[in-house]
Scaffold this active site. Structure first.
Site, PDB file in Angstrom:
ATOM      1  N   HIS A   1     -61.996   0.343  92.633  1.00 20.80           N
ATOM      2  CA  HIS A   1     -61.146   1.367  93.079  1.00 20.80           C
ATOM      3  C   HIS A   1     -61.199   2.529  92.164  1.00 20.80           C
ATOM      4  CE1 HIS A   1     -57.715  -0.747  92.139  1.00 20.80           C
ATOM      5  NE2 HIS A   1     -57.628  -1.331  93.301  1.00 20.80           N
TER       6      HIS A   1
ATOM      7  N   HIS B   1     -51.541 -13.360  96.581  1.00 21.98           N
ATOM      8  CA  HIS B   1     -51.735 -11.752  96.581  1.00 21.98           C
ATOM      9  C   HIS B   1     -52.594 -11.184  97.819  1.00 21.98           C
ATOM     10  CE1 HIS B   1     -52.031  -7.605  95.518  1.00 21.98           C
ATOM     11  NE2 HIS B   1     -52.883  -7.464  94.719  1.00 21.98           N
TER      12      HIS B   1
ATOM     13  N   GLU C   1     -54.128  -8.755  98.569  1.00 24.40           N
ATOM     14  CA  GLU C   1     -55.362  -7.296  98.063  1.00 24.40           C
ATOM     15  C   GLU C   1     -56.866  -8.430  98.254  1.00 24.40           C
ATOM     16  OE1 GLU C   1     -55.512  -5.131  94.715  1.00 24.40           O
ATOM     17  OE2 GLU C   1     -56.743  -3.685  95.654  1.00 24.40           O
TER      18      GLU C   1
ATOM     19  N   ASP D   1     -59.623  -8.805  97.156  1.00 20.02           N
ATOM     20  CA  ASP D   1     -60.327  -9.369  96.200  1.00 20.02           C
ATOM     21  C   ASP D   1     -59.885 -10.906  96.031  1.00 20.02           C
ATOM     22  OD1 ASP D   1     -58.187  -8.097  95.001  1.00 20.02           O
ATOM     23  OD2 ASP D   1     -58.664  -7.777  93.011  1.00 20.02           O
TER      24      ASP D   1
ATOM     25  N   HIS E   1     -49.263  -6.800  91.804  1.00 26.58           N
ATOM     26  CA  HIS E   1     -49.393  -5.470  91.798  1.00 26.58           C
ATOM     27  C   HIS E   1     -49.156  -4.778  93.159  1.00 26.58           C
ATOM     28  CE1 HIS E   1     -53.534  -3.443  92.791  1.00 26.58           C
ATOM     29  NE2 HIS E   1     -52.889  -2.571  92.495  1.00 26.58           N
TER      30      HIS E   1
ATOM     31  N   ASP F   1     -52.757 -11.192  89.589  1.00 24.66           N
ATOM     32  CA  ASP F   1     -53.039  -9.937  88.657  1.00 24.66           C
ATOM     33  C   ASP F   1     -52.629  -9.790  87.314  1.00 24.66           C
ATOM     34  OD1 ASP F   1     -55.016  -8.908  90.784  1.00 24.66           O
ATOM     35  OD2 ASP F   1     -53.717  -7.509  91.636  1.00 24.66           O
TER      36      ASP F   1
ATOM     37  N   TYR G   1     -57.045  -3.236  81.699  1.00 28.24           N
ATOM     38  CA  TYR G   1     -56.308  -3.590  83.187  1.00 28.24           C
ATOM     39  C   TYR G   1     -55.060  -2.967  83.538  1.00 28.24           C
ATOM     40  CZ  TYR G   1     -56.040  -6.751  87.074  1.00 28.24           C
ATOM     41  OH  TYR G   1     -55.486  -7.323  88.249  1.00 28.24           O
TER      42      TYR G   1
ATOM     43  N   HIS H   1     -58.050 -12.630  87.459  1.00 29.22           N
ATOM     44  CA  HIS H   1     -59.432 -12.128  87.072  1.00 29.22           C
ATOM     45  C   HIS H   1     -59.566 -12.387  85.677  1.00 29.22           C
ATOM     46  CE1 HIS H   1     -59.655  -9.144  90.283  1.00 29.22           C
ATOM     47  NE2 HIS H   1     -58.348  -8.866  90.185  1.00 29.22           N
TER      48      HIS H   1
END
Ligand code: FEO
Length: 387
Positions: free
Chosen positions: A24, A78, A80, A82, A144, A163, A191, A222
């Site tokens: 993004h 989370h 999101e 991903d 996040h 995250d 990050y 990640h």
């Protein structure tokens, strides 16, 4: 596509996104991973998943250990996608699995995937016994998204941090003692600057909680897993979340006919003369997400644009929109630029810096091509303000 053992009966089963170059708007020049973790206990537990297009890779890794249909529990730290993107596919094969998520996670997962995935809501302090181990949940809202939580396994001294503490690095190495530390830290800083920075006050609250835990391993969602340098990354997060800056000036500019560039170097000369290190960032050559890595610890943010059509250059508009959204605090701003006849860009840049809450040094606005005498006078004037 094999799993990687992290501890006895705990495995990394994530996906490696070698080709990812844009997350993004964030330039991910080293790719990324989506880290899912499988815990083989009396209740077989999957913590987080991977982006939907790497689901088969995750299943292949899991299948080396156990039939994915036997997964009993899925922990979604989370929403999101991903990390949650493959949960519906896991639920298709592990039909009776329960999905554990925070209250906001329930809202988010339901909005993304519908309300029939057998959700169970957990909150800070709740513990889920899976056999020999207990999973303790800590909500970390806005690190996040509002739904975020982390999962701690006291028996293993292991934190699944999602995250937080992550980095966009695609690699076959999984641990911080297998990969160059300076690259991990650089990517962790990038990050933080591009993902986590606006939520620094929430990070500080999360660090207070995490700081009280006995941790030997941090498994982010990640990049590289932390096991050899945990005090280092915790110390960096403390610094970044406290908005601590270095005596350093980030000079960000774009230029049409090199006049604003000349002013940028006159500004740099003033800082260097005063013993303040600088970084020069021409928007034509440096991606805004890389600039943010350096801006994050800069005490001085100097921003220059010439005037084009009564305003700043579009590249500068994009940078300042991105910068303002990431909400760095407690900096000192400086706006500068050249112009031909109308010259609105400098005041527009300064307005943004002031809207960020920064005190500003006297702005610099010069017509056409500044000669050396004018440039030298800029340097001297700025040195006077800095002294
Ligand atoms: Fe890596 Fe907020 O997702």
């Amino acid at each position: 596509m094999k799993p990687v053992q992290i501890k006895q009966d705990i495995y990394w089963v994530g996906g490696i996104d070698w080709d990812l170059r844009n997350f993004h708007g964030y330039l991910t020049q080293r790719g990324s991973t989506y880290n899912a973790y499988l815990i083989m206990d009396e209740k077989i537990t999957l913590v987080d998943s991977v982006k939907h297009y790497l689901c088969d890779e995750m299943f292949e890794r899991i299948s080396h250990i156990v039939d994915p249909a036997k997964i009993d529990y899925i922990v979604s730290n989370h929403v999101e996608m991903d990390h949650s993107g493959s949960i519906p596919m896991v639920k298709k094969v592990a039909k009776n699995a329960t999905v554990f998520t925070s209250p906001k996670g329930l809202e988010g997962l339901t909005a993304h995937f519908g309300g029939d995935l057998n959700y169970k809501v957990v909150k800070t302090g709740d513990t889920l016994n899976i056999g020999k181990r207990n999973l303790t949940f800590v909500q970390t809202p806005m690190v996040h998204w509002p739904d975020n939580m982390v999962t701690y396994i006291p028996e293993e001294k292991l934190l699944l941090s999602n995250d937080a503490f992550g980095q966009h690095i695609a690699s076959s190495e999984r641990f911080d003692d297998e990969y160059p530390l300076h690259i991990i830290l650089e990517e962790a800083q990038k990050y933080y600057a591009n993902i986590v920075l606006p939520f620094s006050s929430q990070v500080q609250k999360a660090l207070q909680t995490v700081g009280g835990l006995d941790i030997e391993t941090i498994c982010p969602s990640h990049g590289i897993i932390w096991r050899a340098n945990i005090p280092t990354i915790l110390e960096q997060y403390k610094k970044w979340s406290a908005n601590k800056t270095d005596n350093y000036a980030a000079i960000v500019y774009d230029t049409m006919w090199h006049s604003t560039e000349k002013i940028a170097y006159a500004v740099q000369r003033a800082f260097e003369d005063m013993g303040i290190h600088t970084g020069m960032f021409n928007l034509q050559h440096t991606h805004i997400s890389d600039i943010m890595t350096h801006v994050m610890t800069a005490k001085y943010i100097c921003v220059g644009s010439p005037t084009l059509n009564n305003g700043m250059l579009p590249t500068m508009g994009a940078f300042l929109t991105y910068f303002k959204g990431l909400a760095p605090r407690d900096r000192i701003g400086l706006a500068f630029g050249s112009y031909g006849w109308s010259g609105q860009s400098v005041s527009q840049v300064e307005d943004v810096l002031k809207a960020c809450g920064f005190p500003t040094l006297s702005s610099i606005r010069l017509q056409y091509i500044p000669d050396e005498a004018k440039l030298q006078s800029i340097t001297e004037q700025l040195k006077g303000e800095l002294s």
